[in-house]
Write a protein that holds these residues in place. Structure first.
Motif, PDB file in Angstrom:
ATOM      1  N   GLY A 170       0.815  -1.206   0.000  1.00 52.26           N
ATOM      2  CA  GLY A 170       0.000   0.000   0.000  1.00 52.26           C
ATOM      3  C   GLY A 170       0.851   1.258   0.000  1.00 52.26           C
ATOM      4  O   GLY A 170       0.675   2.154  -0.842  1.00 52.26           O
ATOM      5  N   GLU A 175       9.964   4.230   6.736  1.00 52.29           N
ATOM      6  CA  GLU A 175       9.883   2.764   6.795  1.00 52.29           C
ATOM      7  C   GLU A 175      10.656   2.277   8.013  1.00 52.29           C
ATOM      8  O   GLU A 175      11.837   2.562   8.157  1.00 52.29           O
ATOM      9  N   ALA A 176       9.979   1.509   8.848  1.00 51.93           N
ATOM     10  CA  ALA A 176      10.593   1.042  10.090  1.00 51.93           C
ATOM     11  C   ALA A 176      11.764   0.094   9.846  1.00 51.93           C
ATOM     12  O   ALA A 176      12.722   0.050  10.618  1.00 51.93           O
ATOM     13  N   TRP A 217       2.305 -13.016  10.403  1.00 49.84           N
ATOM     14  CA  TRP A 217       3.591 -13.352   9.785  1.00 49.84           C
ATOM     15  C   TRP A 217       3.989 -12.255   8.798  1.00 49.84           C
ATOM     16  O   TRP A 217       4.062 -12.491   7.606  1.00 49.84           O
ATOM     17  N   THR A 241      10.710  -4.357   6.778  1.00 52.05           N
ATOM     18  CA  THR A 241      11.829  -4.185   5.859  1.00 52.05           C
ATOM     19  C   THR A 241      11.323  -3.317   4.721  1.00 52.05           C
ATOM     20  O   THR A 241      10.100  -3.214   4.533  1.00 52.05           O
ATOM     21  N   GLY A 289       8.213  -4.249   2.806  1.00 50.88           N
ATOM     22  CA  GLY A 289       7.200  -4.836   3.688  1.00 50.88           C
ATOM     23  C   GLY A 289       6.959  -6.302   3.361  1.00 50.88           C
ATOM     24  O   GLY A 289       7.875  -7.037   2.964  1.00 50.88           O
ATOM     25  N   THR A 290       5.728  -6.728   3.498  1.00 53.89           N
ATOM     26  CA  THR A 290       5.409  -8.139   3.328  1.00 53.89           C
ATOM     27  C   THR A 290       5.357  -8.538   1.849  1.00 53.89           C
ATOM     28  O   THR A 290       5.203  -9.716   1.533  1.00 53.89           O
ATOM     29  N   SER A 311       3.268 -14.483  -1.720  1.00 59.70           N
ATOM     30  CA  SER A 311       3.320 -15.494  -2.774  1.00 59.70           C
ATOM     31  C   SER A 311       2.981 -14.935  -4.145  1.00 59.70           C
ATOM     32  O   SER A 311       3.213 -15.597  -5.146  1.00 59.70           O
ATOM     33  N   ILE A 338      -0.120 -14.213  -5.485  1.00 65.33           N
ATOM     34  CA  ILE A 338      -1.404 -14.551  -6.120  1.00 65.33           C
ATOM     35  C   ILE A 338      -2.320 -13.313  -6.065  1.00 65.33           C
ATOM     36  O   ILE A 338      -2.496 -12.712  -5.011  1.00 65.33           O
ATOM     37  N   ALA A 365       7.683   5.231  12.673  1.00 65.00           N
ATOM     38  CA  ALA A 365       6.701   6.277  12.992  1.00 65.00           C
ATOM     39  C   ALA A 365       6.040   5.962  14.326  1.00 65.00           C
ATOM     40  O   ALA A 365       5.647   4.818  14.591  1.00 65.00           O
ATOM     41  N   ASN A 408       0.329  -1.956   7.602  1.00 71.03           N
ATOM     42  CA  ASN A 408      -0.236  -3.302   7.624  1.00 71.03           C
ATOM     43  C   ASN A 408      -1.099  -3.553   8.862  1.00 71.03           C
ATOM     44  O   ASN A 408      -0.769  -4.373   9.728  1.00 71.03           O
ATOM     45  N   ASN A 455      -7.147 -13.274  -2.190  1.00 74.10           N
ATOM     46  CA  ASN A 455      -6.018 -12.597  -1.554  1.00 74.10           C
ATOM     47  C   ASN A 455      -6.123 -11.075  -1.747  1.00 74.10           C
ATOM     48  O   ASN A 455      -6.591 -10.605  -2.770  1.00 74.10           O
ATOM     49  N   THR A 508      -3.917  -8.333  -1.902  1.00 73.15           N
ATOM     50  CA  THR A 508      -2.936  -7.309  -2.272  1.00 73.15           C
ATOM     51  C   THR A 508      -3.271  -6.579  -3.569  1.00 73.15           C
ATOM     52  O   THR A 508      -3.032  -5.370  -3.680  1.00 73.15           O
TER      53      THR A 508
END
Ligand SMILES: Cc1cc2nc3c(=O)[nH]c(=O)nc-3n(C[C@H](O)[C@H](O)[C@H](O)COP(=O)(O)OP(=O)(O)OC[C@H]3O[C@@H](n4cnc5c(N)ncnc54)[C@H](O)[C@@H]3O)c2cc1C
Ligand code: SF4
Lengths: 167, 510
Positions: free
Chosen positions: B21, B40-41, B73, B77, B80-81, B86, B88, B223, B259, B485, B487
């Motif tokens: 996002g 970004e953390a 999970w 970084t 992010g995720t 994956s 999809i 942040a 997230n 999914n 994303t």
């Protein structure tokens, strides 16, 4: 799912990081050496085998995986002593030592402690150190890292041939 | 070309988070010449940092800050995720945007609403998102190559009578595209793609934004809160750098994309005398209606070798069960998606101990697997809140995550597991396991879009009902979960939001 299940899963996943790293860490090697030398951890080695039984995997591998668990636990005051507690809890369930009773009795003794927090911690950490162990990978024909071989694009990612229908 | 902005430059838009996002909204804004600072953390890895060892990569890129309650999970970084995902990328279906009208209110506990936007409105942004991400089977991109695991999955699906199954809809390049290579079937997608074939914002949106000269990424910048003035407008974001030093970056507007858990925490932690319950929370809805999809995994020992560890982690989807078909005993629908995981993960997914568990690893090379994702109704009691006393290493209140599966979700999972069992048994599976996978990969809700400000936190653009220059840009926006999914929908909404922000700026409304 129950709260307990969720919590246990959290622990298993959290323990992955250190158990996986422990495989390459020097503390792991030291712990392994200490474990192997004393020779009096056969009960916990056997305990590990009953948790994740694979006939073709040698005792030494279970012992090493348990040593990995131990080194991770000792580094953390919250978990230090968990293996001793497991050992004591198993031995306390019968007159003889847990290791000396038959396998069915050993398994039911494990079932009696499987809801304990220390058991969940041991199980999660052992799952990491055992199923990341190179000897276990070899036993199940799992080759691990593939990027240095260019992946499986030309090494069988789609080579299955026994399926009855192909579309 | 990467730019640097002054802390007191209040003309910039501050984006919190560089995942699907955050990096998308940031890049879309930068492409329009709008200045953006992205906090970004996590740290910024390169492809050379990616090794094929999940535990090592989890230590490098996983989110390990203290949390209480259900596990997620997710990553900390740059990227992010999207480093772990994956790839999809199904679209949500038309009726899923009208969840309340289609399903009714399932029971007294559910809090279903319709989205304030329709499928027709989001459709053009789906098209743009698919192009951006390189979704297979769209924009002239071929279908994804059929892995061994997918071939078993497809044959099994056909055997039990499913018809709508294909290997499209993956944001992993089947062939080279847009400067990124085609997939080499390295197979450690969940630990970062070592060659960048899989879409991750680390090497797509972030460098593209940097190339515009209108974007600064500040990595290792956590942040803590969003500040506001006496009129209630957001004025800046307070963050901690890698040395533990606190700064405030002034802002024209703020987009939060941490997230879900972190998005809720930032809003709730930004309470003040003007906003005693947190920013954007006059409805009391911030943190509520947390959704995770009906999640599940099925694993089967097949009669002959499959070698599912060879090839992309996820390829291919069965769509036959995705419709709303109440005769099945639940509202909404689900998809089945072929999935493969490493030995440790097989054991952890099944859980427990003894031969019931180890038989699956003993037969690792004969395993086939699939993943279940389906609609999960929102409930007020599934929520993110802040612990009243516990603080983490950054001094932030520890987030408390409370999530339980709804009966509808459990019924759907049972149906999906039953379908999966039939599939694999039709090809002679000798062992089967199916169950929940409570790993919190798909996170949605907590700042949802709503037509009525009482029902949610943000409007149809993801703009806070209470605060016109505060935006939410991640899955927190979802009014309901859909079945597929999330994303692609996150990215489509972020593209649409950036357009809206640019228009408001052009109208001098921001
Ligand atoms: C194993 C796995 C597989 C998945 N597969 C799929 C799939 O196939 N298809 C699909 O659609 N989705 C998939 N997902 C989900 C997908 O990864 C997420 O939907 C997506 O990444 C969410 O985007 P986001 O921007 O909301 O969050 P993220 O991508 O997690 O990015 C959030 C970023 O914000 C940063 N951040 C958080 N808090 C702060 C703060 N306070 N200050 C600064 N920075 C902060 C984080 O460090 C992180 O980088 C998968 C997820 C997992 C875990
Ligand atoms: S299988 Fe493809 S996408 Fe996944 S890590 Fe490998 S090259 Fe990247």
């Amino acid at each position: 799912m129950t709260e307990l299940y969720t919590t246990r899963r959290r622990f298993m996943l959290a323990s992955l990081a250190f158990s996986g790293l422990a495989v390459t860490g020097t503390s792991f090697l030291r712990a392994t050496a200490a474990w192997a030398n004393t020779g009096d951890n056969e009960d916990l080695t056997h305990f590990a085998r009953l948790l994740f039984p694979h006939d073709g995997v040698a005792d030494a591998v279970y012992a090493e995986a348990m040593a990995g668990v131990l080194s991770g636990f000792e580094a953390n005051p919250e978990t230090a002593g968990f293996l001793d507690r497991a050992e004591a809890a198993l031995n306390a369930q019968q007159d003889e030592a847990w290791f000396d009773v038959d396998e069915a009795a050993q398994i039911s003794a494990i079932k009696n402690i499987q809801d304990e927090a220390f058991f969940a911690a041991i199980l999660g950490a052992l799952r990491g150190s055992f199923y990341y162990h190179p000897a276990v990978w070899e036993h199940i024909n799992y080759p691990g890292s593939s990027k240095e071989h260019g992946g499986y694009l030309h090494r069988g990612f789609d080579d299955i041939s026994w399926l009855p229908e192909s579309n | 070309m990467a730019k640097q902005y002054e802390l007191n430059d209040d003309s910039v838009i501050v984006v919190i988070g560089s995942g699907a996002g955050g990096a998308t909204v940031a890049n879309e804004l930068a492409q329009k010449g709008i200045d953006v600072v992205c906090l970004e953390a996590g740290s910024r890895l390169t492809l050379a940092d990616v090794v094929n060892h999940p535990a090592t990569m989890d230590a490098k890129m996983g989110w390990h800050d203290k949390r209480i309650g259900n596990f997620l999970w997710v990553c900390k970084t740059v990227g992010g995720t999207t480093m772990r995902w994956s790839g999809i990328t199904p679209r949500f279906q038309e009726h899923e945007f009208a969840a309340r009208s289609t399903y009714g209110q399932i029971d007294a506990g559910t809090t279903l609403i319709d989205w304030p936007i329709t499928f027709k409105e989001i459709e053009p942004y789906y098209v743009k998102a698919e192009d951006k991400m390189g979704v297979s089977g769209t924009h002239g991109i071929p279908a994804s190559a059929e892995t061994n695991n997918y071939k078993v999955f497809k044959a099994a699906a056909k055997r039990v009578g499913y018809k709508d199954v294909n290997s499209n809809r993956s944001a992993i390049n089947p062939v080279a595209r847009n400067g990124r290579p085609g997939c080499q079937q390295i197979s450690f997608c969940h630990s970062g793609c070592a060659i960048g074939a899989k879409w991750s914002t680390l090497y797509t949106e972030v460098p593209a934004a940097e190339a515009t000269g209108h974007f600064e990424l500040r990595a290792n910048a956590m942040a803590l809160r969003v500040n506001h003035d006496e009129t209630g407008k957001a004025t800046g974001v307070v963050y901690k750098d890698s040395d533990g030093v606190t700064h405030e970056q002034k802002a024209r507007a703020v987009c939060v994309a941490g997230n879900v858990v972190e998005t809720a925490r930032i809003l709730l932690n930004s309470e003040s005398s003007l906003f005693p319950h947190g920013l954007g929370n006059s409805s009391g809805q911030v943190g509520q209606n947390y959704m995770r999809h009906t999640f599940g995994v099925a694993l089967a020992v097949m009669p002959k070798p499959v070698n599912f560890h060879r090839g992309a982690r996820q390829t291919g989807v069965v769509y036959d069960e995705q419709g709303h078909n109440p005769e099945r005993g639940f509202a909404g629908g689900y998809q089945l998606q072929a999935i493969a995981v490493e030995p440790w993960n097989v054991s952890a997914t099944i859980g427990g101990w003894g031969p019931e568990n180890s038989v699956f690893i003993e037969n690792y090379t004969s395993l086939a697997g699939l993943f279940i994702t389906g609609e999960d109704p929102p409930e007020a009691k599934n929520r993110i809140s802040l612990h009243s006393t516990e603080r983490d290493a950054n001094g932030l209140p520890v987030p408390v995550i409370e999530y339980r599966n709804h009966a509808n979700t459990n019924a759907m999972r049972e149906h999906a597991i039953d379908s999966s069992r039939q599939m694999y048994e039709s090809l002679g599976a000798t062992e089967f396991w199916g169950g929940d996978a409570p790993v919190g990969c798909h996170n949605m809700g907590v700042a949802r879009m709503s037509a009525d400000p009482k029902d949610g936190v943000t409007n149809r653009w993801g703009q806070a009902h209470d605060i016109p220059n505060l935006f939410v840009s991640d899955g927190s926006l979802f009014s309901s979960s859909g079945g597929g999914n999330p994303t692609l929908t996150i990215v489509a909404l972020a593209i649409r939001q950036a357009e809206h922000i640019a228009e408001r700026m052009a109208q001098k409304e921001l």
